[in-house]
Scaffold this motif. Structure first.
Motif, short mmCIF file in Angstrom:
data_model
loop_
_atom_site.label_atom_id
_atom_site.label_comp_id
_atom_site.label_asym_id
_atom_site.label_seq_id
_atom_site.Cartn_x
_atom_site.Cartn_y
_atom_site.Cartn_z
N LYS A 81 38.88 -14.51 8.35
CA LYS A 81 39.36 -13.14 8.57
C LYS A 81 40.88 -13.09 8.72
O LYS A 81 41.46 -12.00 8.84
CB LYS A 81 38.72 -12.56 9.84
CG LYS A 81 37.20 -12.60 9.88
CD LYS A 81 36.58 -11.79 8.77
CE LYS A 81 35.05 -11.82 8.86
NZ LYS A 81 34.42 -11.14 7.70
N ASN A 82 41.52 -14.26 8.73
CA ASN A 82 42.94 -14.30 9.09
C ASN A 82 43.90 -14.43 7.91
O ASN A 82 45.05 -13.98 8.01
CB ASN A 82 43.19 -15.48 10.04
CG ASN A 82 42.46 -15.31 11.36
OD1 ASN A 82 42.41 -14.22 11.91
ND2 ASN A 82 41.86 -16.38 11.84
N TYR A 96 38.27 1.07 -6.72
CA TYR A 96 38.95 -0.19 -6.41
C TYR A 96 39.71 -0.07 -5.09
O TYR A 96 39.68 -0.96 -4.24
CB TYR A 96 39.94 -0.56 -7.52
CG TYR A 96 39.32 -1.25 -8.71
CD1 TYR A 96 38.48 -2.35 -8.55
CD2 TYR A 96 39.62 -0.84 -10.00
CE1 TYR A 96 37.93 -3.00 -9.65
CE2 TYR A 96 39.08 -1.48 -11.11
CZ TYR A 96 38.23 -2.56 -10.92
OH TYR A 96 37.69 -3.20 -12.01
N LEU A 97 40.42 1.03 -4.94
CA LEU A 97 41.23 1.22 -3.75
C LEU A 97 40.37 1.27 -2.49
O LEU A 97 40.73 0.71 -1.45
CB LEU A 97 42.06 2.50 -3.87
CG LEU A 97 43.13 2.51 -4.97
CD1 LEU A 97 43.75 3.88 -5.11
CD2 LEU A 97 44.21 1.48 -4.66
N LEU A 98 39.23 1.93 -2.57
CA LEU A 98 38.34 2.05 -1.42
C LEU A 98 37.74 0.70 -1.04
O LEU A 98 37.66 0.36 0.15
CB LEU A 98 37.22 3.06 -1.71
CG LEU A 98 37.66 4.53 -1.81
CD1 LEU A 98 36.48 5.41 -2.24
CD2 LEU A 98 38.20 5.03 -0.47
N VAL A 99 37.32 -0.07 -2.06
CA VAL A 99 36.78 -1.40 -1.78
C VAL A 99 37.86 -2.30 -1.20
O VAL A 99 37.63 -3.03 -0.22
CB VAL A 99 36.21 -2.03 -3.07
CG1 VAL A 99 35.83 -3.49 -2.82
CG2 VAL A 99 34.98 -1.26 -3.54
N GLU A 102 38.63 -2.03 2.51
CA GLU A 102 37.66 -2.62 3.44
C GLU A 102 37.87 -4.13 3.63
O GLU A 102 37.22 -4.74 4.46
CB GLU A 102 36.23 -2.38 2.92
CG GLU A 102 35.86 -0.90 2.84
CD GLU A 102 34.50 -0.69 2.18
OE1 GLU A 102 33.92 -1.71 1.71
OE2 GLU A 102 34.03 0.45 2.14
N LEU A 103 38.78 -4.72 2.86
CA LEU A 103 38.94 -6.18 2.87
C LEU A 103 40.15 -6.64 3.66
O LEU A 103 40.55 -7.79 3.57
CB LEU A 103 39.02 -6.69 1.43
CG LEU A 103 37.77 -6.45 0.58
CD1 LEU A 103 38.01 -6.86 -0.86
CD2 LEU A 103 36.59 -7.22 1.15
#
Length: 226
Positions: A81-82, A96-99, A102-103
């Motif tokens: 996660k870092n 693409y932007l929405l996915v 979330e990352l």
């Protein structure tokens, strides 16, 4: 290179791009800024390099054969996660932007990649790493208090807890630090450091610092040559 960008020299980067021309051009650019640069031509190769090298920053294209940049990031995020991640893409598709949002990315760069876009992304990367923990001691000498290391272009030196405390004190005050201040700052309440122990401590620390960086005023204390 300005002082802010010089701080990138303590970090490693993995750059993923399937276009060989773009990949090699950017590799040469990135080598001017980062300590180590690793490149990959596919997500599969990138994941293997990530496992082996554990880079501080990943820059990946979003559209590649077999496994996309998004899938690569999702796979990495399952266990990490870092790591800081920047995506490059010719697409501004909302999906693409929405996915990507979330990352936990630090930047989404829309191609073409200009110097302004790249330096803005680097600035975001440094801020996300609490860049106040990166100190430039001299040209090509860096102190990373977060990782407890001093590094130059050839070597890395691991610092002890007392060495970190002492160096942080020197950098924060940028003036002569008295022997009493040093003792009070680096020693536990129930521990007294002798003069001989202090001299040995300073001798060991000097081996990890730029030549003549740590100065002494006899009978007064120490200061750094800035």
């Amino acid at each position: 290179m300005n002082n802010q960008l010089k701080k990138l020299k303590v970090f490693t980067i993995l750059y993923v791009e399937d276009d060989s021309g773009i990949r090699e051009n950017f590799k040469e650019i990135l080598k001017h800024y980062f300590k180590d640069v690793f490149v990959a031509k596919s997500s599969k190769e990138a994941y293997q390099s990530y496992i082996k090298q554990k880079p501080d920053l990943l820059i990946t294209d979003i559209k590649m054969e077999n496994m996309s940049g998004i899938d690569l990031i999702k796979k990495i995020r399952q266990t990490d996660k870092n790591i800081k991640i920047i995506i490059t893409s010719a697409y501004t598709n909302l999906d693409y932007l929405l996915v990507a949002a979330e990352l936990n990315l630090i930047k989404y760069i829309v191609k073409p990649i200009t110097n302004a876009k790249l330096f803005e992304a680097f600035d975001s990367f440094l801020k996300s790493n609490s860049d106040e923990t990166i100190h430039i001691l001299k040209d090509n000498w860096y102190f990373n208090s977060k990782k407890s290391i001093i590094s130059n272009e050839i070597e890395e030196f691991i610092l002890t807890k007392k060495e970190i405390l002492f160096l942080e004190l020197l950098l924060s005050k940028k003036s002569v630090i008295s022997y009493e201040e040093i003792f009070n700052h680096i020693c536990d309440d129930n521990l007294i450091m002798s003069q001989n122990a202090m001299r040995q401590f300073i001798k060991n620390l000097r081996k990890k610092l730029p030549l003549n960086y740590l100065k002494n005023i006899q009978g007064v204390g120490y200061y750094i040559d800035v």
